[in-house]
Design a protein around this motif. Structure first.
Motif, mmCIF file in Angstrom:
data_model
loop_
_atom_site.group_PDB
_atom_site.id
_atom_site.type_symbol
_atom_site.label_atom_id
_atom_site.label_comp_id
_atom_site.label_asym_id
_atom_site.label_seq_id
_atom_site.Cartn_x
_atom_site.Cartn_y
_atom_site.Cartn_z
ATOM 1 N N PRO B 197 0.970 -1.232 -0.003
ATOM 2 C CA PRO B 197 0.079 0.020 0.239
ATOM 3 C C PRO B 197 0.756 1.264 0.036
ATOM 4 C CG PRO B 197 -0.653 -1.679 1.655
ATOM 5 C CD PRO B 197 0.626 -1.952 1.187
ATOM 6 N N VAL B 198 0.358 2.195 -0.795
ATOM 7 C CA VAL B 198 1.202 3.539 -0.803
ATOM 8 C C VAL B 198 0.025 4.744 -0.468
ATOM 9 C CG1 VAL B 198 2.619 5.104 -1.916
ATOM 10 C CG2 VAL B 198 2.595 2.760 -2.576
ATOM 11 N N VAL B 199 0.200 5.496 0.456
ATOM 12 C CA VAL B 199 -0.447 6.623 0.602
ATOM 13 C C VAL B 199 0.276 7.938 0.611
ATOM 14 C CG1 VAL B 199 -2.126 7.777 2.633
ATOM 15 C CG2 VAL B 199 -2.069 5.294 2.179
ATOM 16 N N SER B 200 -0.091 8.832 0.120
ATOM 17 C CA SER B 200 0.441 10.134 -0.075
ATOM 18 C C SER B 200 -0.276 11.373 0.789
ATOM 19 C CB SER B 200 0.845 10.594 -1.445
ATOM 20 O OG SER B 200 1.841 9.611 -1.993
ATOM 21 N N VAL B 201 0.439 12.015 1.396
ATOM 22 C CA VAL B 201 -0.500 13.422 1.773
ATOM 23 C C VAL B 201 0.254 14.628 1.346
ATOM 24 C CG1 VAL B 201 -1.465 14.377 3.681
ATOM 25 C CG2 VAL B 201 -0.909 12.243 4.001
ATOM 26 N N VAL B 202 -0.409 15.404 0.465
ATOM 27 C CA VAL B 202 0.030 16.851 0.133
ATOM 28 C C VAL B 202 -0.344 17.567 1.396
ATOM 29 C CG1 VAL B 202 -0.089 18.686 -1.475
ATOM 30 C CG2 VAL B 202 -0.327 16.416 -2.308
ATOM 31 N N THR B 203 0.984 18.001 2.239
ATOM 32 C CA THR B 203 0.509 18.857 3.250
ATOM 33 C C THR B 203 0.696 20.366 3.175
ATOM 34 O OG1 THR B 203 2.971 18.679 3.764
ATOM 35 C CG2 THR B 203 1.594 16.800 4.731
ATOM 36 N N GLY B 204 1.457 20.696 2.141
ATOM 37 C CA GLY B 204 1.540 22.133 1.829
ATOM 38 C C GLY B 204 1.450 22.438 0.341
ATOM 39 N N VAL B 216 2.495 8.922 -6.370
ATOM 40 C CA VAL B 216 1.791 8.146 -7.199
ATOM 41 C C VAL B 216 1.129 6.986 -6.286
ATOM 42 C CG1 VAL B 216 1.732 6.707 -9.237
ATOM 43 C CG2 VAL B 216 3.275 8.778 -9.143
ATOM 44 N N ALA B 217 0.148 7.410 -5.616
ATOM 45 C CA ALA B 217 -0.302 6.311 -4.668
ATOM 46 C C ALA B 217 -1.533 5.913 -4.713
ATOM 47 C CB ALA B 217 -0.374 7.233 -3.401
ATOM 48 N N ASP B 218 -1.699 4.747 -3.825
ATOM 49 C CA ASP B 218 -3.244 4.156 -4.003
ATOM 50 C C ASP B 218 -4.294 5.302 -3.535
ATOM 51 O OD1 ASP B 218 -2.392 1.557 -4.683
ATOM 52 O OD2 ASP B 218 -1.379 1.533 -2.626
ATOM 53 N N LYS B 219 -3.821 5.672 -2.433
ATOM 54 C CA LYS B 219 -4.858 6.966 -2.042
ATOM 55 C C LYS B 219 -3.746 8.480 -1.761
ATOM 56 C CE LYS B 219 -8.546 4.302 -0.858
ATOM 57 N NZ LYS B 219 -9.798 4.564 -1.333
ATOM 58 N N VAL B 220 -4.465 9.126 -2.583
ATOM 59 C CA VAL B 220 -3.726 10.648 -2.595
ATOM 60 C C VAL B 220 -4.533 11.655 -1.720
ATOM 61 C CG1 VAL B 220 -2.604 12.627 -3.663
ATOM 62 C CG2 VAL B 220 -2.718 10.313 -4.501
ATOM 63 N N LEU B 221 -4.177 12.060 -0.584
ATOM 64 C CA LEU B 221 -4.872 12.910 0.362
ATOM 65 C C LEU B 221 -4.327 14.476 0.287
ATOM 66 C CD1 LEU B 221 -4.979 10.727 3.273
ATOM 67 C CD2 LEU B 221 -7.025 11.013 1.591
ATOM 68 N N MET B 222 -4.877 15.376 0.412
ATOM 69 C CA MET B 222 -4.687 16.795 0.635
ATOM 70 C C MET B 222 -5.018 17.408 1.788
ATOM 71 S SD MET B 222 -4.758 18.531 -3.362
ATOM 72 C CE MET B 222 -4.258 20.023 -2.955
ATOM 73 N N GLU B 299 -8.652 0.693 4.315
ATOM 74 C CA GLU B 299 -9.162 0.512 2.763
ATOM 75 C C GLU B 299 -8.234 -0.110 1.767
ATOM 76 O OE1 GLU B 299 -12.157 4.685 3.254
ATOM 77 O OE2 GLU B 299 -10.732 4.358 1.744
ATOM 78 N N ILE B 300 -7.029 0.481 1.713
ATOM 79 C CA ILE B 300 -6.273 -0.234 0.693
ATOM 80 C C ILE B 300 -5.860 -1.935 0.964
ATOM 81 C CG2 ILE B 300 -3.895 -0.024 -0.384
ATOM 82 C CD1 ILE B 300 -3.939 2.707 0.359
ATOM 83 N N GLU B 301 -5.506 -1.930 2.112
ATOM 84 C CA GLU B 301 -5.436 -3.324 2.687
ATOM 85 C C GLU B 301 -6.695 -4.488 2.646
ATOM 86 O OE1 GLU B 301 -3.472 -3.142 6.478
ATOM 87 O OE2 GLU B 301 -1.681 -2.642 5.485
ATOM 88 N N LYS B 302 -7.815 -3.711 2.648
ATOM 89 C CA LYS B 302 -9.080 -4.321 2.271
ATOM 90 C C LYS B 302 -9.353 -4.867 0.743
ATOM 91 C CE LYS B 302 -12.043 -3.425 5.960
ATOM 92 N NZ LYS B 302 -13.163 -2.309 6.185
ATOM 93 N N ALA B 303 -8.857 -3.758 0.082
ATOM 94 C CA ALA B 303 -9.003 -3.743 -1.266
ATOM 95 C C ALA B 303 -8.007 -4.582 -2.103
ATOM 96 C CB ALA B 303 -9.263 -2.619 -2.036
ATOM 97 N N GLY B 304 -6.979 -4.526 -1.392
ATOM 98 C CA GLY B 304 -5.814 -5.497 -1.984
ATOM 99 C C GLY B 304 -4.915 -4.498 -2.705
ATOM 100 N N ALA B 305 -3.483 -3.982 -2.238
ATOM 101 C CA ALA B 305 -2.787 -3.103 -3.208
ATOM 102 C C ALA B 305 -1.973 -4.149 -4.047
ATOM 103 C CB ALA B 305 -1.833 -2.496 -1.957
ATOM 104 N N SER B 306 -2.070 -3.605 -5.278
ATOM 105 C CA SER B 306 -1.180 -4.355 -6.347
ATOM 106 C C SER B 306 -0.473 -3.039 -7.300
ATOM 107 C CB SER B 306 -1.639 -5.332 -7.131
ATOM 108 O OG SER B 306 -2.587 -4.923 -7.982
ATOM 109 N N LYS B 307 0.681 -3.504 -8.139
ATOM 110 C CA LYS B 307 0.925 -2.517 -8.922
ATOM 111 C C LYS B 307 -0.130 -2.449 -10.105
ATOM 112 C CE LYS B 307 3.462 -6.157 -11.654
ATOM 113 N NZ LYS B 307 4.724 -6.486 -12.087
ATOM 114 N N GLN B 308 -0.742 -3.497 -10.074
ATOM 115 C CA GLN B 308 -1.744 -3.556 -11.401
ATOM 116 C C GLN B 308 -2.868 -2.583 -10.924
ATOM 117 O OE1 GLN B 308 -1.458 -4.009 -14.441
ATOM 118 N NE2 GLN B 308 0.164 -5.417 -14.277
#
Ligand SMILES: [Zn+2]
Lengths: 281, 323
Positions: B197-204, B216-222, B299-308
């Motif tokens: 899983p990859v999660v990114s947070v744009v903080t600024g 380039v994440a499964d979930k991108v937050l701002m 959420e990502i773990e539940k859905a399963g993270a993969s490169k695809q």
């Protein structure tokens, strides 16, 4: 197949609207010689005096890279036009209209299937004449389509960037093309198909920092400007003086960033040779 | 926290603050014209007014004001997020090829008890610190170190959490010589080959390719008042308007706010900021960021993270409906 249609008859590649209007004489920016435009075109837009590679239209490039009469255009699904309704001193919608009038493409790309010295290949060329070859959603879609077509048809892919980078008028959507194109090209790479990038003048910004640097083989055209930040940006923001030949194809090769610098007359044979070796053909 | 720093549009707040400070001085000197009781009442009144002015200002921030808030010097930076959210943090340095890049903070640690790999672009807090972190502009070695840590995440099956805050990748001669474009391209490529899983947070500030390289994440937050853009409004203004002073107009046109990006389907969530911005309440900001990252990882773990799945997500981006 419905998505394939013949581009144009062979032989008419070099005579775009722009060429006809322009002067018959061209001054070489490198050696200053006055060149007869017809001679220049006959020599693939390479200065007959000093060897400087002048910019070349997408049509003329396809004409020398592909075997005559083998190219078929691959159509690319059109995305939403002007998604941000962007307007600076002029509206993006108007800029697009003007760009379309000045070129014969829908946007800054051309995707074809053609034979490169007998090797059937998918080629995607960016068109610098169309809004400086900038990458928006349509160009991104073209690269995705090219990669997916190559994968489906089990063909190698050649990308020929000529681009100032991301298309600002599409804001964040243009930035996302860096990730989209990379994703599609990774799928192609996973399928074990070769991907070659022919870097031409100029290739900068988000285009360089994504698919243009991801080729299994990176071939650059002599003298081409290739870099992440433009030379002006570097000078302005950092105040550094730029070294001689900075960001040229030759400079990149010296710094280990491209595999080879190859002139137009040799590119076709080299590309075919590389693909034959990689696919054990 | 450093001394309060007011942005230009915060002038009404600054006035109130000045008046309150002066009144407190009077209170201390006992020489004021007003009796102490009245002083305290007035201070209370001003305090309430301050809150309501802040609420009003921050409810209707223009894109350009958000740009300013996103760059606020007292805003929590990558190191703050790491300090507050990651326990047992072990910083890991160097790309093993050329150098260590302090702009790219990186390491391993525990997030809510779970092992993670952390990357964060750090701008620095004061002048010396900013120089040390190169103003949050990573060089190729920063992006190559990031790739090394992404490989580590894949090897040990650890999620990757990134904090993004950069004006952009460093535009300098040596960065070009060492392949800034290749480093960014390969970072994007690496994130699209991970199966964790990859999660990114744009903080600024999410500044262009230099930000995308680690987003380039499964979930991108701002964060609510952060920005994410293909080019800085100043850069865009000087190219398209031929006048850097048109930056606020460019900020509007670029659609770079969290609400814009959510509408365009580019990001997955917005983290609400405390009234007056993240810079005014670290504790509440951290609490919310922590909760959102935890939710996303679940959420990502539940859905399963993969490169695809990650590649499919990004290929589908920007394919807007109608037309
Ligand atoms: Zn010449």
């Amino acid at each position: 197949m419905s998505w394939l249609r013949s581009i144009t008859k062979p032989g008419v590649f070099t005579r775009s609207k722009k060429d006809v209007k322009a002067n018959v004489w061209v001054k070489c920016p490198s050696c200053g010689d006055m060149l007869y435009r017809k001679d220049l075109a006959a020599n693939l837009n390479i200065c007959t005096n000093c060897g400087h590679h002048h910019r070349i239209s997408v049509q003329a490039r396809l004409a020398y890279l592909c075997d005559e009469g083998t190219t078929q255009e691959v159509s690319v699904p059109a995305p939403k036009v002007d998604p941000l309704k962007f307007k600076d001193r002029k509206s993006y919608a108007d800029r697009l209209k003007d760009a379309k009038k000045a070129s014969d493409g829908e946007d800054a790309f051309k995707v074809v299937i053609g034979d490169v010295d007998g090797v059937t290949t998918v080629l995607c060329l960016l068109d610098f004449a169309f809004m400086a070859g900038s990458m928006g959603t349509y160009v991104g879609e073209a690269i995705v389509k090219a990669a997916q077509t190559a994968k489906e048809k089990n063909l190698p892919l050649v990308l020929v960037p000529a681009s100032g980078g991301a298309r600002m008028q599409e804001g964040i959507l243009s930035l996302m093309q860096m990730a989209r194109t990379t994703a599609a090209i990774l799928d192609l790479k996973d399928a074990g198909l070769p991907y070659l990038v022919l870097l031409t003048d100029p290739t900068t910004g988000g285009v360089t920092a994504s698919f243009a640097m991801q080729g299994d083989v990176l071939m650059a055209e002599p003298g081409a400007l290739i870099g992440f930040a433009g030379p002006r940006v570097i000078q302005q923001t950092i105040g550094e003086t730029l070294p001689e030949g900075f960001q040229t194809a030759e400079y990149l090769k010296d710094h280990g960033m491209v595999d080879m610098v190859t002139g137009r007359h040799q590119q076709k044979a080299e590309i075919a040779k590389i693909f034959k070796i990689l696919t054990k053909a | 926290m450093a001394a309060e720093h007011f942005l230009d549009f915060e002038a009404p707040l600054q006035d109130l603050k000045t008046r309150m400070t002066e009144m407190r001085k009077l209170e201390g000197s006992k020489e004021g014209e007003l009796p102490i009781k009245d002083l305290e009442e007035e201070l209370n009144r001003l305090h309430i007014k301050e809150k309501s002015v802040m609420r009003r200002l921050y409810r209707n921030l223009t894109p350009w004001q958000k740009v300013q808030v996103s760059r606020h010097p007292n805003r929590p930076h990558a190191k703050d997020y790491i300090r507050h959210l990651i326990t047992d943090f072990v910083p890991l340095a160097g790309d093993r090829l050329y150098a260590e890049d302090e702009a790219m903070q990186s390491g391993i640690g525990k997030f809510l008890g779970k092992s993670v790999v952390v990357l964060g672009i750090e701008k620095g807090k004061n002048t010396a610190d900013r120089v040390k972190h190169n103003f949050g502009m990573p060089k190729p070695e920063g992006y190559r170190k990031a790739q090394r840590l992404m490989d580590m995440a894949e090897k040990f099956g650890l999620p990757v959490v990134t904090f993004v805050d950069t004006p952009g990748a460093f535009p300098g001669v040596e960065a070009e010589e060492r392949g800034q474009s290749e480093a960014i391209a390969s970072c994007i490529e690496k994130l699209l080959t991970l199966n964790v899983p990859v999660v990114s947070v744009v903080t600024g500030e999410g500044g262009s390719g230099g930000a995308l390289a680690v987003a380039v994440a499964d979930k991108v937050l701002m964060l609510e008042h952060s920005i994410y853009s293909v080019i800085s409004p100043e850069g865009c203004a000087s190219i398209l308007w031929r006048d850097a002073r048109s930056a606020s107009t460019a900020a509007q046109a670029l659609k770079l706010t969290s609400t814009d990006l959510k509408k365009l389907g580019i990001i997955d969530g917005i983290i609400k900021e405390p009234v007056g911005g993240a810079q005014r309440d670290y504790t509440l900001t951290m609490k919310r960021v922590s909760a959102e990252i935890a939710k996303c990882l679940n959420e990502i773990e539940k859905a399963g993270a993969s490169k695809q799945s990650r590649r499919a997500k990004f290929i589908a981006l920007t394919r807007l409906n109608d037309n």
